[in-house]
Design a protein around this motif. Structure first.
Motif, mmCIF file in Angstrom:
data_model
loop_
_atom_site.group_PDB
_atom_site.id
_atom_site.type_symbol
_atom_site.label_atom_id
_atom_site.label_comp_id
_atom_site.label_asym_id
_atom_site.label_seq_id
_atom_site.Cartn_x
_atom_site.Cartn_y
_atom_site.Cartn_z
ATOM 1 N N ALA A 2 95.669 125.851 44.318
ATOM 2 C CA ALA A 2 95.216 124.456 44.367
ATOM 3 C C ALA A 2 94.408 124.172 43.111
ATOM 4 N N ARG A 3 94.533 122.943 42.597
ATOM 5 C CA ARG A 3 93.779 122.546 41.411
ATOM 6 C C ARG A 3 92.479 121.866 41.838
ATOM 7 N N THR A 4 91.406 122.185 41.141
ATOM 8 C CA THR A 4 90.104 121.574 41.384
ATOM 9 C C THR A 4 89.738 120.683 40.200
ATOM 10 N N ALA A 5 88.794 119.780 40.417
ATOM 11 C CA ALA A 5 88.412 118.846 39.357
ATOM 12 C C ALA A 5 86.929 118.540 39.435
ATOM 13 N N GLN A 6 86.322 118.386 38.262
ATOM 14 C CA GLN A 6 84.929 117.973 38.138
ATOM 15 C C GLN A 6 84.801 117.041 36.945
ATOM 16 N N LEU A 7 83.846 116.125 37.015
ATOM 17 C CA LEU A 7 83.585 115.227 35.894
ATOM 18 C C LEU A 7 82.474 115.818 35.049
ATOM 19 N N ILE A 8 82.816 116.210 33.815
ATOM 20 C CA ILE A 8 81.861 116.858 32.910
ATOM 21 C C ILE A 8 81.821 116.068 31.610
ATOM 22 N N ASP A 9 80.635 115.535 31.280
ATOM 23 C CA ASP A 9 80.447 114.745 30.058
ATOM 24 C C ASP A 9 81.452 113.604 29.960
ATOM 25 N N GLY A 10 81.700 112.955 31.079
ATOM 26 C CA GLY A 10 82.575 111.791 31.071
ATOM 27 C C GLY A 10 84.054 112.097 31.084
ATOM 28 N N ARG A 11 84.437 113.360 31.078
ATOM 29 C CA ARG A 11 85.848 113.734 31.109
ATOM 30 C C ARG A 11 86.119 114.574 32.348
ATOM 31 N N GLU B 186 89.840 103.365 23.209
ATOM 32 C CA GLU B 186 89.964 104.827 23.234
ATOM 33 C C GLU B 186 89.477 105.390 24.566
ATOM 34 N N ARG B 187 88.365 104.853 25.084
ATOM 35 C CA ARG B 187 87.847 105.315 26.369
ATOM 36 C C ARG B 187 88.806 104.973 27.506
ATOM 37 N N LEU B 188 89.374 103.776 27.453
ATOM 38 C CA LEU B 188 90.328 103.364 28.473
ATOM 39 C C LEU B 188 91.542 104.289 28.471
ATOM 40 N N TYR B 189 92.012 104.630 27.283
ATOM 41 C CA TYR B 189 93.159 105.533 27.184
ATOM 42 C C TYR B 189 92.821 106.910 27.750
ATOM 43 N N MET B 190 91.627 107.408 27.455
ATOM 44 C CA MET B 190 91.213 108.705 27.973
ATOM 45 C C MET B 190 91.146 108.701 29.496
ATOM 46 N N LEU B 191 90.620 107.610 30.065
ATOM 47 C CA LEU B 191 90.525 107.520 31.517
ATOM 48 C C LEU B 191 91.913 107.511 32.154
ATOM 49 N N ARG B 192 92.825 106.751 31.577
ATOM 50 C CA ARG B 192 94.187 106.700 32.127
ATOM 51 C C ARG B 192 94.860 108.071 32.034
ATOM 52 N N ARG B 193 94.627 108.776 30.931
ATOM 53 C CA ARG B 193 95.235 110.092 30.781
ATOM 54 C C ARG B 193 94.626 111.090 31.761
ATOM 55 N N ASP B 194 93.297 111.031 31.954
ATOM 56 C CA ASP B 194 92.653 111.927 32.919
ATOM 57 C C ASP B 194 93.133 111.639 34.338
ATOM 58 N N LEU B 195 93.311 110.358 34.659
ATOM 59 C CA LEU B 195 93.797 110.004 35.994
ATOM 60 C C LEU B 195 95.225 110.494 36.205
ATOM 61 N N LEU B 196 96.037 110.438 35.161
ATOM 62 C CA LEU B 196 97.407 110.947 35.270
ATOM 63 C C LEU B 196 97.390 112.453 35.500
ATOM 64 N N ARG B 197 96.544 113.159 34.761
ATOM 65 C CA ARG B 197 96.438 114.607 34.951
ATOM 66 C C ARG B 197 95.916 114.938 36.347
ATOM 67 N N LEU B 198 94.965 114.124 36.827
ATOM 68 C CA LEU B 198 94.431 114.345 38.170
ATOM 69 C C LEU B 198 95.506 114.106 39.220
ATOM 70 N N ARG B 199 96.331 113.090 39.013
ATOM 71 C CA ARG B 199 97.408 112.828 39.979
ATOM 72 C C ARG B 199 98.420 113.973 39.989
ATOM 73 N N ASN B 200 98.712 114.513 38.811
ATOM 74 C CA ASN B 200 99.634 115.653 38.748
ATOM 75 C C ASN B 200 99.046 116.887 39.417
ATOM 76 N N ALA B 201 97.716 116.993 39.421
ATOM 77 C CA ALA B 201 97.069 118.125 40.086
ATOM 78 C C ALA B 201 97.029 117.937 41.586
ATOM 79 N N VAL B 202 96.855 116.682 42.020
ATOM 80 C CA VAL B 202 96.716 116.401 43.448
ATOM 81 C C VAL B 202 98.068 116.353 44.143
ATOM 82 N N GLY B 203 99.070 115.775 43.484
ATOM 83 C CA GLY B 203 100.362 115.527 44.112
ATOM 84 C C GLY B 203 100.982 116.716 44.833
ATOM 85 N N PRO B 204 101.096 117.880 44.181
ATOM 86 C CA PRO B 204 101.733 119.017 44.856
ATOM 87 C C PRO B 204 101.006 119.501 46.105
ATOM 88 N N LEU B 205 99.714 119.147 46.261
ATOM 89 C CA LEU B 205 98.991 119.557 47.466
ATOM 90 C C LEU B 205 99.570 118.915 48.724
#
Length: 346
Positions: free
Chosen positions: A107-116, A204-223
């Protein structure tokens, strides 16, 4: 799972085992439970003996262990070498694999560290009488899970599959603080985007947030698939009574997915709204420039005509020609100004 009362009478004293410095750091917890009660802290090398005692459950928590420690765990529980190899090296896709009498879950875990959003992994080995969790990367300690459920012996007495449920539920619950922090920032972006166009740093911040959310969805989906197999498949390691618990975790995972999708859509709308606001302001500026250019074009054209070096021009000989021309220019300019102002261009 039913435990016999005699199991408490057979508890031997804990062995005095000298551990290396690496092991003391990597082994977060290693203990045995009976009837939901924690009865002893044990060493890795005696864990296998405890699992063979009827009604006992060994719970081991490891943090980024080295290969030597994992192979000692493998020896105690007879774990498959492929699963051990996966547990030693992170960057595995969330999955559930069955190896003989044991199952292996990633299982993938996630934490918010320094805004990422930082990602980690938890690998879980589950078999009769034991559960081993291996954490890598960004992950909240499962000490809170252990401490919470140790206050409820009745729940822990359900067995190792209940501990698996508690760990997975804790992992999914820890997605929510990450999403809540991102949601607060998204709301702040929404409030700003309608008042002024985004700066390059905002984009740039908006793009980073969208990319992090996509990565988070890819981590959550298989669960969803992992918990689906735990709740619907006849796995011998999972009791039928525990399947509703895993269905509940599946529902929580789907809720997390919906929140992620919602935040990504809001960020997309915010970006589009920012573009529209920027284009609208550019249009307003263009209209103003065009209006003033049209107004200034009138005196420029008239002055240009009468600035030519021709000898015979009727108005040159008129004593009031200058005043007539100035009056015409002022009248036309004021008329244009009034029309542009009325139409909203100025």
């Amino acid at each position: 799972m039913t435990f016999s009362r005699s199991s408490f009478e057979e508890v031997p004293p804990a062995l005095d085992v000298t551990t290396s410095e690496d092991e003391s750091v990597s082994v977060v917890a290693s203990c045995v439970y009976a009837n939901g009660q924690r009865i002893a802290d044990i060493s890795i090398d005696e864990a296998g003996t405890w699992t063979r005692k009827e009604g006992h459950v060994v719970w081991i928590g490891l943090l980024e262990p080295n290969g030597e420690l994992l192979h000692r765990v493998q020896k105690q529980f007879g774990l498959h070498s492929l699963a051990i190899e996966d547990a030693e090296h992170a960057h595995q896709r969330p999955k559930l694999e069955q190896y003989g009498d044991a199952i292996f879950i990633v299982a993938r875990t996630a934490q918010l560290i320094d805004g990422r959003v930082a990602f980690g992994e938890t690998h879980v080995f589950l078999g009769k009488g034991y559960i081993v969790s291996v954490r890598h990367g960004a992950s909240t300690s499962y000490a809170a899970v252990r401490q919470h459920w140790e206050t409820s012996p009745y729940a822990l007495a359900k067995g190792e599959d209940f501990i698996l449920y508690a760990i997975l539920d804790f992992i999914v619950d820890n997605y929510m603080p990450v999403l809540e922090a991102i949601h607060d920032e998204v709301e702040s972006i929404e409030d700003r985007v309608l008042t002024k166009p985004m700066t390059s740093s905002d984009i740039e911040r908006l793009y980073m947030l969208r990319r992090d959310l996509l990565r988070l969805r890819n981590a959550v989906g298989p669960l969803v698939d992992v918990c689906g197999r735990l709740s619907n498949t006849d796995l011998p390691q999972i009791q039928t009574a525990m399947q509703p618990h895993f269905r509940d975790v599946t529902d929580h995972v789907r809720t997390v997915q919906e929140k992620i999708d919602g935040l990504r859509e809001v960020l997309a709308f915010a970006f589009e709204a920012s573009l529209l606001v920027g284009q609208s302001q550019e249009t307003v500026i263009s209209k103003r420039l065009a209006a003033w250019a049209a107004i200034l074009a009138v005196p420029t054209a008239i002055a240009g005509i009468y600035g030519m070096n021709f000898k015979y021009m009727p108005e040159l000989e008129s004593p009031n020609g200058y005043y007539w021309i100035m009056g015409v220019m002022i009248t036309v300019c004021l008329t244009l100004f009034w029309r542009f102002r009325k139409s909203g261009w100025l």
